[in-house]
Write an enzyme that holds these catalytic residues in place. Structure first.
Site, mmCIF file in Angstrom:
data_model
loop_
_atom_site.group_PDB
_atom_site.id
_atom_site.type_symbol
_atom_site.label_atom_id
_atom_site.label_comp_id
_atom_site.label_asym_id
_atom_site.label_seq_id
_atom_site.Cartn_x
_atom_site.Cartn_y
_atom_site.Cartn_z
ATOM 1 N N ASP A 157 0.799 -1.229 0.000
ATOM 2 C CA ASP A 157 0.000 0.000 0.000
ATOM 3 C C ASP A 157 0.832 1.280 0.000
ATOM 4 O OD1 ASP A 157 -1.793 -2.008 0.551
ATOM 5 O OD2 ASP A 157 -2.359 -1.263 2.529
ATOM 6 N N GLU A 177 -10.792 -1.936 3.399
ATOM 7 C CA GLU A 177 -9.504 -1.410 3.841
ATOM 8 C C GLU A 177 -9.254 -0.058 3.196
ATOM 9 O OE1 GLU A 177 -6.769 -5.296 4.656
ATOM 10 O OE2 GLU A 177 -6.873 -4.674 2.567
#
Length: 858
Positions: free
Chosen positions: A67, A243
């Site tokens: 990420d 998420e």
């Protein structure tokens, strides 16, 4: 299995006599993603150190990245932090890496910003510039950069929100002494996104309650003390955990004074192209609560002839085998199953019998394909069909090692990973080991505290090596499972050099790998089972090494709905690990008038090992799935964890995402580095066909990059049916392509990029289905994971018969923007370095190029 004389490998130390392999002690095919991944590198890689390292996209010099974290502008520089393992090429030891750019194109990697520790791994979060001094850190002249991130305690599994600050432009960070600042005692509470809410004069945090599929909102005056405001969700795509939220406001282009708030929610799995992806909602945020105007409600069914609705039994002519489908359709949710939704009427096909242990098939009577589409509602496990698969049995040949004894015999053990003998199924603290044959296997899963499984296990390392052998047969087959990395692998060594290597795919189910050794006949070799990793999936399992004239067939493990014509499966679909049924539309125009059957297959036990089906319909229009009705930032497979840069001075909203997919991220063939970021895109909010939609384009800084050669330009040319290669001036592995195509009489039209011998990536437009698509089934190395090869599409009308396409090609990726930025598709590709051609194509008729510009970059 028949007996054969030992021919493939004759050791200097006597091997076990040839004996039949015993039946599996733990029958049952592998769960999703369990096929073994072979690392046999094609010869084309030999001459180039790193053919896949991108030139236009940020990737770390080495090791793992996922990420993006805390993208922020500060004093003339763009800062990109990111999830990083500074110690290896697999997920683990999560820390914040750091890179800096002045133009969003050229990045300088900096030292690790916030490193992990034994009791705190640094999960995702965001960074703000505290120019108001609310935290007390920094000065008005030099405000602090404040990171709000998720702390993960690997001992307790608790995820909580913590704070750190930097007063030297992100080079060093000091953690707040009072961390964590927000702790619910949850193991699924992560990824805080913090912004300044100007109207209220306070900070707002959006943070994911992952398994609840909700985004929680909190407020703070100082970035340290937080109070709960409200929750949003579940809504729209909920097939996986939620998420990495993002929240920001955008003006509506062309409507002065009008704006919308955008809430981005990343989802894994259950995205539109499979696996992980990024959805978004439009609406309003009043400082306390987000309300969306784009939540999809209600059903949308296609018209047509219903062949089966399963409301009154299976009907005449339907045939079952096995026990998975019972004697009649289910009437909804079965005992022990999560709630099943999305079916129509009172009945459906549901193979969740005997607590998901049953297997079997369900086959319809023949019917004629009289319409353009077969539409069917499908749900259940994501276990796609594997052509050429078998029943999991060993090939006919000679057993070289089956690990059925008390010890390892003549095999040499080093380290502590493999113990003193074979494992009998699950090791202490291990669960879910299946697919091995007989009673034992070689396994390196070792817990330092087998009596306390709450302590992180998988701590052992070491090797298990065969005696020296001579290769005299073509195939060596064996079962392998465990971690999907070169550090946890079965290897073949010739003269001390590794010539073959294979690993599992982060699964407890072993599956077959077969090595073709035709080029190694007569050579001396050793087999090595190696574990050089610890932590999550830091182990390897192996069993049943067999010398054979033919390769083993990988285990059939599917939960699918198939269309069968003349005994061949011509269309197939599977669920998304979800009990929500959704529409699948099969284009059968090329099969008009043929006789067909529907065959539902469940050959999986446990682990989402079931299939759901309902409402089989012949129609002249394709059904639109719920996933297509939701809003997606990208319809490709490799766009996840999208975040936007904070504090950009000109007000631009610039997004960046992780260019990968959790389905196969740990198996990508990139050597010493693994993972990259998408090219930054500027987001705008526009009216598209009467609906407000996010649109996106590569940031304008790309246009300022110098080309490595003069651009290739083509205007107003006919594209005849077939494939037309463009001249050498248009070739390149790093390209920016702008095209406007007129569809003419063609059924499909578009471009081939990264073309070479047997390789191409297709960027095309399907005229009848009004879909922009990327086909990477022949894009190069596509066999490293069963979920990789595929075609991914996005809806894009072309009301004037013209379609605009922007393509950004890099060494291992293709990013496509369609229309005026209405849709995007991002896909990884792994072609040979020499595959650098570009071509135009048309199918079913002629098309026309109105304009085409190919800019070589790099």
């Amino acid at each position: 299995m028949g007996r054969r004389t030992l021919r493939l490998l004759c050791g200097v130390i006597a091997l076990t006599s040839a004996v039949p392999l015993p039946a599996s002690a733990a029958p049952g095919p592998s769960p999703s993603g369990s096929s073994a991944r072979a690392f046999e590198a094609p010869a084309r890689y030999a001459a180039v150190t790193d053919p896949f390292r991108p030139e236009l996209h940020f990737a770390p010099q080495q090791n793992w990245v996922n990420d993006p974290n805390g993208p922020v502008w500060y004093d003339g520089e763009y800062h990109l932090f990111f999830q990083h393992n500074p110690e290896g090429t697999q997920w683990g030891h999560m820390s914040w890496g750091h890179a800096v750019s002045t133009d969003l194109v050229h990045w300088e990697e900096r030292p690790v910003a916030i490193p992990w520790s034994e009791r705190e791994h640094i999960f995702s979060g965001s960074v703000v510039v505290d120019s108001r001094g609310t935290s007390g850190w920094g000065t008005p002249e030099e405000p602090a950069m404040v990171a709000v991130y998720t702390s993960w305690d690997p001992v307790t599994g608790i995820q909580a929100q913590s704070v750190a600050y930097s007063t030297d432009r992100g080079e060093s960070w000091t953690k707040h002494a009072g961390n964590p600042v927000l702790d619910l005692g949850s193991r699924e509470f992560r990824d805080p996104r913090v912004l300044w809410f100007e109207e209220g004069g306070y900070w707002v945090m959006a943070v994911a309650m992952a398994v609840d599929r909700t985004i929680a909102f909190y407020r703070s005056d100082d970035l340290l003390a937080w109070s709960h405001l409200s929750d949003f969700g579940p809504a729209n795509a909920v097939g996986g955990v939620w998420e990495m939220p993002d929240l920001f406001e955008l003006p509506v282009e062309g409507r002065p004074g009008e704006s919308r708030w955008v809430l981005v929610v990343n989802l894994n799995p259950g995205a539109v192209a499979g696996g992980s992806g990024a959805q978004y909602f439009l609406g309003h945020f009043d400082g306390t609560r987000f309300t969306s105007e784009t939540v999809v409600t209600g059903e949308e069914d296609p018209s047509g002839t219903v062949l089966a609705d399963f409301d009154g039994g299976y009907g005449p002519g339907w045939v079952t085998t096995g026990t998975a489908f019972g004697t009649a359709p289910a009437t909804g949710t079965l005992p022990g199953q999560q709630a099943v939704t999305g079916f129509r009427g009172s009945g459906l096909v549901n193979s969740f019998l005997d607590q998901d242990r049953a297997q079997g098939t369900l086959t319809s009577p023949p019917f004629t394909l009289t319409e353009d589409y077969v539409n069917v509602l499908v749900g259940g496990g994501d276990h796609p069909r594997r052509p050429g698969a078998g029943d999991g049995s060993a090939p006919e040949g000679t057993v070289l090692a089956d690990f059925e004894g008390d010890g390892f015999g003549d095999w040499t053990v080093t380290g502590d990973a493999f113990g003193t003998g074979p494992t009998r199924g699950n090791a202490p603290c291990q669960v879910g080991v299946t697919g091995y044959l007989g009673g034992g296997l070689a396994g390196s899963y070792r817990s330092a505290t087998p009596d306390d499984c709450s302590v992180p296990p998988d701590t052992g390392t070491g090797t298990l090596t065969s005696p020296e052998l001579t290769i005299t047969e073509r195939w060596l087959s064996f079962l392998v499972g465990g971690g999907a990395q070169p550090e946890t692998a079965v290897r073949l060594l010739v003269d001390g050099a590794v010539v073959r290597t294979a690993s599992g795919s982060e699964s407890g189910t072993l599956d077959w790998v077969s090595w073709d050794l035709a080029d190694l006949q007569g050579r001396r070799a050793r087999i090595e089972v190696r574990d050089a990793a610890t932590g999550g999936w830091g182990h390897v399992m192996a069993d049943a090494f067999v010398a054979s004239a033919e390769p083993a067939r990988p285990r059939a493990a599917e939960a699918t709905v198939n269309l069968v014509v003349d005994g061949d499966v011509v269309r197939t679909a599977t669920g998304q690990d979800s009990e929500v049924l959704d529409w699948v539309a099969w284009d059968v125009r090329g099969l008009a008038g043929r006789q067909a059957q529907l065959r539902v297959v469940d050959s999986v036990s446990g682990g989402w090992g079931h299939v759901l089906a309902d409402q089989v319909t012949l129609s002249d229009v394709p059904a639109r799935s719920l996933l297509e009705r939701y809003r997606w930032l990208d319809h490709g497979t490799d766009f996840y964890a999208a975040l936007t840069f904070e504090n950009v001075p000109d007000g631009r909203r610039i997004a960046v995402a992780w260019m990968n997919n959790w389905e196969y991220a740990s198996a990508t063939p990139t050597g010493s580095w693994r993972g990259a970021m998408t090219f930054p895109r500027e987001l705008t909010l526009r009216d598209v066909g009467g609906e407000l939609r996010l649109t996106q384009e590569p940031v304008e800084e790309l246009a300022a990059q110098p080309t490595t050669a003069a651009p290739y330009v083509l205007r107003d040319r006919v594209v005849r049916e077939g494939v037309t290669a463009l001249p050498r001036q248009a070739r390149g592995a790093v390209l920016a392509i702008d095209a406007e195509l007129e569809v003419g009489t063609a059924d499909r039209v578009g471009l081939h990029v990264r073309t070479g011998t047997g390789e191409r990536t297709v960027v095309g437009y399907d005229v009848h289905r009004e879909r922009l698509f990327v086909d990477r089934t022949a894009s190069g190395d596509v066999d490293f994971h069963e979920a990789f090869a595929g075609v991914h599409a996005a809806p894009l009308p072309a009301p004037d018969g013209r379609v605009r396409i922007r393509v950004l090609v890099d060494r291992s990726s293709v990013e496509v923007i369609g229309g005026g930025g209405e849709v995007a598709l991002t896909d990884l590709v792994y072609p040979a370095l020499t595959s650098d051609g570009v071509a135009l194509f048309a199918e079913g008729g002629e098309a026309r190029v109105r304009s085409l510009t190919v800019r070589p970059l790099g």
